[in-house]
Design an enzyme around this catalytic site. Structure first.
Site, PDB file in Angstrom:
ATOM      1  CD  GLU A   3      -3.084  -1.227   2.014  1.00 28.65           C
ATOM      2  OE1 GLU A   3      -3.515  -0.117   2.370  1.00 28.65           O
ATOM      3  OE2 GLU A   3      -3.662  -2.302   2.314  1.00 28.65           O
ATOM      4  CG  ASN A 164      -8.881  -4.983   0.745  1.00 24.54           C
ATOM      5  OD1 ASN A 164      -9.879  -4.272   0.812  1.00 24.54           O
ATOM      6  ND2 ASN A 164      -8.947  -6.291   0.840  1.00 24.54           N
ATOM      7  NE  ARG A 249      -8.060  -5.761  -3.476  1.00 28.97           N
ATOM      8  CZ  ARG A 249      -7.323  -4.645  -3.412  1.00 28.97           C
ATOM      9  NH1 ARG A 249      -7.529  -3.643  -4.237  1.00 28.97           N
ATOM     10  NH2 ARG A 249      -6.379  -4.531  -2.491  1.00 28.97           N
TER      11      ARG A 249
END
Length: 264
Positions: A3, A164, A249
């Site tokens: 991320e 996520n 997701r």
């Protein structure tokens, strides 16, 4: 899972290894760019832009990569043994002292530096970048008030860097069900500021922590399918959410701490 904080660290480490250094080897293992050779050229700098990484070679070219789900960059001493199989390497850059290797990069291309804005200019404010602007991030999020917050947070056009894990953790910390429309979020400015604070806090460490407990249960809900909520003890629910079937997701939430909106 890569991320914004992961990419920020990669950019920092690559910049330390490559900035102002002449390349003694350039091996780009992507068919379209296999003939590109920057040997003898100097790397100007390496920067992160959301989840994108830009390696700038002199004032002409940029090696643009995105880690996607499995990618990572390693820095080794020159001649050091790689910690991943060679067949997974997509880019190898060497200087007199260091070897930089990109493994399993989900996206890799070479562009002219003047094309960088076309490549990443669509991104919203970077949560870890010098251009971070919470007001602009809020404006972009509020432009589509009917969109579920769980989708809006992942949209890099709104704010760049959330993946996520942070999506799930932010919704929990805000006490919001991921399907709650943006326009119905009780305190959207606080949620945006929390996103910035979490990434800033975690950018210098390899273990991502949102609970404050680095050694045990570092995350509130992510990856905790069927385990008890750390706050209330309710069983964590695993589901999926995406704009379409191809973009689904995994999603985690606590049905007690994040109640779904009841419609008439």
């Amino acid at each position: 899972m890569p991320e914004g904080d992961t990419v920020w660290r990669a950019a920092r480490d690559l910049d330390r290894a490559l900035r102002d250094q002449e390349l003694t080897r350039c091996d780009i293992r992507v068919p379209r760019y296999a003939t590109v050779d920057f040997t003898g050229k100097t790397v100007r700098n390496v920067v992160a832009r959301g989840k994108h990484l830009l390696i700038r070679v002199e004032d002409e070219w940029t090696i643009h990569s995105h880690l996607k789900m499995e990618g990572l960059w390693h820095v080794y001493p020159k001649g050091g043994r790689w910690r991943r199989p060679a067949f997974k390497a997509r880019c190898v850059l060497e200087t007199a002292a260091k070897s930089v290797v990109g493994f399993e990069l989900g996206f890799l291309r070479v562009i002219a530096q003047q094309e960088e804005d076309d490549a990443v200019g669509y991104l919203g404010p970077d949560l870890l970048g010098p251009d971070w602007d919470s007001g602009e991030a809020l404006r972009r999020l509020r432009a589509d008030p009917e969109r579920p917050i769980g989708l809006a947070l992942l949209d890099q056009r709104n704010l760049a860097g959330i993946g996520n894990v942070y999506r799930c953790e932010l919704c929990f910390l805000a006490g919001e069900h991921p399907l709650t429309p943006v326009g119905e979020i009780k305190n959207l400015p606080r949620m945006v500021e929390l996103a910035h604070r979490l990434l800033e806090t975690n950018k210098d460490r390899s273990t991502r922590v949102t609970t404050g407990n680095l050694l045990r249960d570092p995350l509130w809900v992510y990856g905790r399918t069927d385990r008890s909520c750390l706050r209330c003890g309710t069983r964590i629910i695993r589901s999926e959410l995406g704009d379409n079937e191809l973009e689904q997701r995994v999603l985690y939430h606590c049905p007690h701490c994040q109640p779904a909106k009841v419609t008439a």
